[in-house]
Design a protein around this motif. Structure first.
Motif, PDB file in Angstrom:
ATOM      1  N   GLU A 113       0.859  -1.189   0.000  1.00 42.27           N
ATOM      2  CA  GLU A 113       0.000   0.000   0.000  1.00 42.27           C
ATOM      3  C   GLU A 113       0.896   1.240   0.000  1.00 42.27           C
ATOM      4  O   GLU A 113       1.601   1.500   0.968  1.00 42.27           O
ATOM      5  CB  GLU A 113      -0.923   0.013   1.218  1.00 42.27           C
ATOM      6  N   ILE A 114       0.875   1.946  -1.119  1.00 40.91           N
ATOM      7  CA  ILE A 114       1.722   3.133  -1.283  1.00 40.91           C
ATOM      8  C   ILE A 114       0.849   4.372  -1.434  1.00 40.91           C
ATOM      9  O   ILE A 114      -0.101   4.379  -2.213  1.00 40.91           O
ATOM     10  CB  ILE A 114       2.638   2.993  -2.513  1.00 40.91           C
ATOM     11  N   ALA A 115       1.175   5.393  -0.676  1.00 37.27           N
ATOM     12  CA  ALA A 115       0.440   6.660  -0.754  1.00 37.27           C
ATOM     13  C   ALA A 115       1.342   7.738  -1.334  1.00 37.27           C
ATOM     14  O   ALA A 115       2.560   7.716  -1.139  1.00 37.27           O
ATOM     15  CB  ALA A 115      -0.047   7.079   0.635  1.00 37.27           C
ATOM     16  N   LEU A 116       0.728   8.668  -2.045  1.00 33.46           N
ATOM     17  CA  LEU A 116       1.442   9.852  -2.522  1.00 33.46           C
ATOM     18  C   LEU A 116       0.788  11.071  -1.902  1.00 33.46           C
ATOM     19  O   LEU A 116      -0.422  11.284  -2.046  1.00 33.46           O
ATOM     20  CB  LEU A 116       1.392   9.968  -4.047  1.00 33.46           C
ATOM     21  N   VAL A 117       1.591  11.856  -1.204  1.00 33.58           N
ATOM     22  CA  VAL A 117       1.120  13.113  -0.613  1.00 33.58           C
ATOM     23  C   VAL A 117       1.651  14.250  -1.470  1.00 33.58           C
ATOM     24  O   VAL A 117       2.854  14.380  -1.672  1.00 33.58           O
ATOM     25  CB  VAL A 117       1.624  13.262   0.840  1.00 33.58           C
ATOM     26  N   ASP A 118       0.734  15.074  -1.982  1.00 32.30           N
ATOM     27  CA  ASP A 118       1.097  16.168  -2.892  1.00 32.30           C
ATOM     28  C   ASP A 118       0.500  17.465  -2.360  1.00 32.30           C
ATOM     29  O   ASP A 118      -0.716  17.580  -2.188  1.00 32.30           O
ATOM     30  CB  ASP A 118       0.564  15.869  -4.297  1.00 32.30           C
ATOM     31  N   CYS A 119       1.350  18.439  -2.078  1.00 28.22           N
ATOM     32  CA  CYS A 119       0.881  19.732  -1.570  1.00 28.22           C
ATOM     33  C   CYS A 119       0.167  20.502  -2.682  1.00 28.22           C
ATOM     34  O   CYS A 119       0.689  20.615  -3.793  1.00 28.22           O
ATOM     35  CB  CYS A 119       2.056  20.556  -1.049  1.00 28.22           C
ATOM     36  N   ASN A 120      -1.002  21.035  -2.375  1.00 26.90           N
ATOM     37  CA  ASN A 120      -1.793  21.749  -3.375  1.00 26.90           C
ATOM     38  C   ASN A 120      -1.225  23.146  -3.635  1.00 26.90           C
ATOM     39  O   ASN A 120      -1.076  23.941  -2.701  1.00 26.90           O
ATOM     40  CB  ASN A 120      -3.246  21.875  -2.907  1.00 26.90           C
ATOM     41  N   ASN A 121      -0.923  23.428  -4.908  1.00 28.52           N
ATOM     42  CA  ASN A 121      -0.418  24.766  -5.290  1.00 28.52           C
ATOM     43  C   ASN A 121       0.624  25.230  -4.273  1.00 28.52           C
ATOM     44  O   ASN A 121       0.510  26.302  -3.679  1.00 28.52           O
ATOM     45  CB  ASN A 121      -1.559  25.786  -5.354  1.00 28.52           C
TER      46      ASN A 121
ATOM     47  N   ILE B 147      -6.408   6.336   7.332  1.00 29.24           N
ATOM     48  CA  ILE B 147      -5.025   6.777   7.593  1.00 29.24           C
ATOM     49  C   ILE B 147      -4.670   7.974   6.723  1.00 29.24           C
ATOM     50  O   ILE B 147      -4.122   8.975   7.209  1.00 29.24           O
ATOM     51  CB  ILE B 147      -4.029   5.623   7.346  1.00 29.24           C
ATOM     52  N   ILE B 148      -4.990   7.900   5.430  1.00 25.58           N
ATOM     53  CA  ILE B 148      -4.628   9.026   4.551  1.00 25.58           C
ATOM     54  C   ILE B 148      -5.477  10.256   4.863  1.00 25.58           C
ATOM     55  O   ILE B 148      -5.032  11.402   4.664  1.00 25.58           O
ATOM     56  CB  ILE B 148      -4.715   8.653   3.056  1.00 25.58           C
ATOM     57  N   GLU B 149      -6.686  10.031   5.360  1.00 24.64           N
ATOM     58  CA  GLU B 149      -7.519  11.169   5.774  1.00 24.64           C
ATOM     59  C   GLU B 149      -6.883  11.867   6.975  1.00 24.64           C
ATOM     60  O   GLU B 149      -6.856  13.100   7.059  1.00 24.64           O
ATOM     61  CB  GLU B 149      -8.925  10.690   6.125  1.00 24.64           C
ATOM     62  N   LYS B 150      -6.342  11.074   7.883  1.00 20.48           N
ATOM     63  CA  LYS B 150      -5.667  11.642   9.060  1.00 20.48           C
ATOM     64  C   LYS B 150      -4.428  12.420   8.639  1.00 20.48           C
ATOM     65  O   LYS B 150      -4.168  13.521   9.153  1.00 20.48           O
ATOM     66  CB  LYS B 150      -5.283  10.520  10.030  1.00 20.48           C
ATOM     67  N   ILE B 151      -3.665  11.864   7.700  1.00 19.04           N
ATOM     68  CA  ILE B 151      -2.467  12.554   7.201  1.00 19.04           C
ATOM     69  C   ILE B 151      -2.842  13.913   6.618  1.00 19.04           C
ATOM     70  O   ILE B 151      -2.223  14.942   6.927  1.00 19.04           O
ATOM     71  CB  ILE B 151      -1.754  11.694   6.140  1.00 19.04           C
ATOM     72  N   LYS B 152      -3.845  13.922   5.772  1.00 21.23           N
ATOM     73  CA  LYS B 152      -4.302  15.161   5.134  1.00 21.23           C
ATOM     74  C   LYS B 152      -4.726  16.192   6.173  1.00 21.23           C
ATOM     75  O   LYS B 152      -4.312  17.366   6.117  1.00 21.23           O
ATOM     76  CB  LYS B 152      -5.466  14.851   4.186  1.00 21.23           C
TER      77      LYS B 152
ATOM     78  N   VAL C  51      -3.127  19.491   1.362  1.00 23.88           N
ATOM     79  CA  VAL C  51      -2.511  18.449   0.546  1.00 23.88           C
ATOM     80  C   VAL C  51      -3.587  17.531  -0.028  1.00 23.88           C
ATOM     81  O   VAL C  51      -4.704  17.449   0.496  1.00 23.88           O
ATOM     82  CB  VAL C  51      -1.494  17.601   1.352  1.00 23.88           C
ATOM     83  N   SER C  52      -3.216  16.851  -1.099  1.00 21.85           N
ATOM     84  CA  SER C  52      -4.042  15.774  -1.643  1.00 21.85           C
ATOM     85  C   SER C  52      -3.278  14.472  -1.434  1.00 21.85           C
ATOM     86  O   SER C  52      -2.051  14.461  -1.530  1.00 21.85           O
ATOM     87  CB  SER C  52      -4.305  15.996  -3.136  1.00 21.85           C
ATOM     88  N   VAL C  53      -4.013  13.396  -1.158  1.00 21.10           N
ATOM     89  CA  VAL C  53      -3.370  12.112  -0.899  1.00 21.10           C
ATOM     90  C   VAL C  53      -4.073  11.020  -1.698  1.00 21.10           C
ATOM     91  O   VAL C  53      -5.293  10.882  -1.643  1.00 21.10           O
ATOM     92  CB  VAL C  53      -3.401  11.730   0.600  1.00 21.10           C
ATOM     93  N   GLY C  54      -3.278  10.273  -2.453  1.00 20.05           N
ATOM     94  CA  GLY C  54      -3.802   9.128  -3.188  1.00 20.05           C
ATOM     95  C   GLY C  54      -3.104   7.872  -2.711  1.00 20.05           C
ATOM     96  O   GLY C  54      -1.931   7.916  -2.329  1.00 20.05           O
ATOM     97  N   ILE C  55      -3.820   6.750  -2.720  1.00 22.98           N
ATOM     98  CA  ILE C  55      -3.218   5.503  -2.253  1.00 22.98           C
ATOM     99  C   ILE C  55      -3.645   4.340  -3.133  1.00 22.98           C
ATOM    100  O   ILE C  55      -4.786   4.265  -3.598  1.00 22.98           O
ATOM    101  CB  ILE C  55      -3.591   5.220  -0.775  1.00 22.98           C
ATOM    102  N   SER C  56      -2.686   3.469  -3.401  1.00 25.13           N
ATOM    103  CA  SER C  56      -2.964   2.253  -4.164  1.00 25.13           C
ATOM    104  C   SER C  56      -1.811   1.283  -3.933  1.00 25.13           C
ATOM    105  O   SER C  56      -0.989   1.493  -3.036  1.00 25.13           O
ATOM    106  CB  SER C  56      -3.144   2.564  -5.653  1.00 25.13           C
ATOM    107  N   SER C  57      -1.725   0.261  -4.774  1.00 22.60           N
ATOM    108  CA  SER C  57      -0.729  -0.785  -4.548  1.00 22.60           C
ATOM    109  C   SER C  57       0.568  -0.584  -5.315  1.00 22.60           C
ATOM    110  O   SER C  57       1.468  -1.423  -5.255  1.00 22.60           O
ATOM    111  CB  SER C  57      -1.326  -2.153  -4.896  1.00 22.60           C
ATOM    112  N   SER C  58       0.702   0.513  -6.069  1.00 20.42           N
ATOM    113  CA  SER C  58       1.952   0.826  -6.769  1.00 20.42           C
ATOM    114  C   SER C  58       2.109   2.333  -6.846  1.00 20.42           C
ATOM    115  O   SER C  58       1.138   3.080  -6.675  1.00 20.42           O
ATOM    116  CB  SER C  58       1.957   0.227  -8.184  1.00 20.42           C
ATOM    117  N   LYS C  59       3.325   2.788  -7.095  1.00 18.51           N
ATOM    118  CA  LYS C  59       3.569   4.226  -7.190  1.00 18.51           C
ATOM    119  C   LYS C  59       2.774   4.851  -8.335  1.00 18.51           C
ATOM    120  O   LYS C  59       2.219   5.949  -8.201  1.00 18.51           O
ATOM    121  CB  LYS C  59       5.067   4.491  -7.405  1.00 18.51           C
TER     122      LYS C  59
ATOM    123  N   ASN D 105     -12.248  15.873  -2.982  1.00 17.73           N
ATOM    124  CA  ASN D 105     -11.981  16.375  -1.622  1.00 17.73           C
ATOM    125  C   ASN D 105     -10.528  16.217  -1.199  1.00 17.73           C
ATOM    126  O   ASN D 105     -10.188  16.414  -0.041  1.00 17.73           O
ATOM    127  CB  ASN D 105     -12.892  15.659  -0.623  1.00 17.73           C
ATOM    128  N   GLY D 106      -9.664  15.834  -2.134  1.00 18.72           N
ATOM    129  CA  GLY D 106      -8.249  15.698  -1.812  1.00 18.72           C
ATOM    130  C   GLY D 106      -7.833  14.311  -1.397  1.00 18.72           C
ATOM    131  O   GLY D 106      -6.662  14.087  -1.077  1.00 18.72           O
TER     132      GLY D 106
END
Length: 390
Positions: A3-11, A123-128, A139-147, A161-162
């Motif tokens: 399970e890999i998440a990407l955290v990306d800061c918005n603008n 978990i990703i909601e808590k991170i955001k 930030v926006s956070v996406g999660i799946s099984s690969s980068k 909603n991010g």
């Protein structure tokens, strides 16, 4: 399953400016590149006006003369500081954090739902929420099984909603609606190549056999197929690979042939490059000086240094020599740059027992320079008579 998440800061750059000045929130804000050349970040309000990424500043002013737009000079010291705080915060959730860029990071959250006793979506909601509440950056956070799928999920999240999760059962449906040009790692030329063979969607790549993919795009084609299928080919690497070279370049505020000004800009770039070398614990063996003319012609000169070094005070005499070889007083220049190459770790570098007192003092002074800037800010000390930042 990974399970890999990407955290990306918005603008991100705009968000940093709004954090420092809340009055900018909800306004059309653009952050400008070095020397205010072009737009490198936009608020959502600026995007809605039609301002595009990379648009030259003068063109935006001309095209939107009656719009209330805030144009801000970039403040990289501020952005790096906030980025460092965000990356540090991310390490609270998992030790496997890979900083992908100043505003993005991959996290390996595999198995963490047992630790937190909740789902990955929670978990990703808590991170955001934590990053917004504790640091002030959305930030926006996406999660799946690969980068690759995590990157796609993050982009989907920005549209809502991010937050976005692509589970194993959603992969096929997501690939059907994803154009090849929207896949992470697929550039303009590769997308054109795929379309030449009738491949328009991500799902079309998955349908191809590996032999054919390897034939037209090499090993990367096979790896892309696996990543799109949810198999993690590119693991999260929390210790980044050391660079093979470093470069520092910038455009001038206006075209110039001023010899002293251009030379001082090179000294400034040399300091930036060497400061980075010291932070990474590296020495450089090769130095290259670059000048770009008004008409975009590029002139370079390169030299192998007498000894590997991380001190600008040691290489500046060579910067001057290389500069003199390519400088032409009858030409107007638009930018300059320094490249340091063939980098080695200090521990692996040869010990120069017969270094001169001058070289030893230069390295000590460079270290002191770093400490002064760390305490009082970058640019408090400069070499030369004219600061290239002015």
């Amino acid at each position: 399953m990974t399970e890999i998440a990407l955290v990306d800061c918005n603008n991100f750059f705009v968000s940093c400016e709004q954090l420092m000045n809340p009055e900018l929130e909800g306004k059309a804000v653009c952050v400008l590149s070095n020397n205010d050349g072009c737009i490198v970040a936009r608020s959502n309000e600026a995007k809605k006006l039609g301002i595009t990424m990379g648009m030259p500043y003068f063109m935006a002013k001309k095209q939107f003369p009656y719009k209330k737009i805030y144009y801000l000079s970039g403040n990289m010291a501020l952005y790096r500081d906030i980025s460092s705080r965000i990356m540090s915060k991310l390490s609270d959730y998992t030790p496997s954090v890979e900083t992908y860029s100043i505003d993005e990071a991959f996290l390996d959250l595999t198995g963490m739902k047992k630790l937190y006793n909740c789902s990955y979506s929670k978990i990703i909601e808590k991170i955001k929420n934590d990053i917004k509440e504790e640091i002030g950056i959305p930030v926006s956070v996406g999660i799946s099984s690969s980068k690759t799928l995590a990157k796609l999920a993050c982009e989907r999240g920005k549209e809502g909603n991010g937050l976005y999760q692509i589970g194993h059962h959603q992969i096929d449906e997501e690939l059907k609606k994803t154009p090849v040009e929207d896949i992470w790692g697929v550039g303009k030329n590769t997308a054109a190549l795929f379309k030449k063979y009738g491949i328009y969607k991500a799902c079309d790549i998955v349908k191809q056999n590996e032999f054919w993919l390897k034939k037209i795009w090499g090993k990367r084609g096979v790896e892309l197929k696996m990543e799109l299928m949810g198999e993690s080919v590119y693991p999260v690497v929390d210790k980044p690979a050391l660079p093979k070279s470093l470069q520092r370049t910038s455009s001038f505020a206006k075209f110039t042939g001023d010899k002293t000004y251009i030379k001082n800009s090179l000294y400034y770039h040399a300091h930036q490059a060497c400061s980075k070398l010291r932070k990474l614990g590296l020495h450089a063996e090769v130095l290259c000086v670059m000048l770009r003319t008004k008409d975009f012609h590029v002139f370079t000169e390169k030299i192998v240094l007498p000894a590997p070094t991380d001190s600008e005070l040691c290489i500046n005499e060579f910067v001057t020599k290389l500069f003199e070889k390519i400088y032409n007083p009858d030409i107007l220049y638009r930018s300059s740059g320094i490249f340091v190459e063939k980098l080695t770790e200090k521990s692996a570098s040869q010990l120069y027992l017969f270094s001169s007192d001058k070289e030893i003092k230069a390295r000590k002074l460079s270290g002191i320079w770093d400490k002064v800037e760390e305490k009082y800010g970058k640019g408090v000390i400069s070499i030369g008579t004219i600061s290239p930042k002015e």
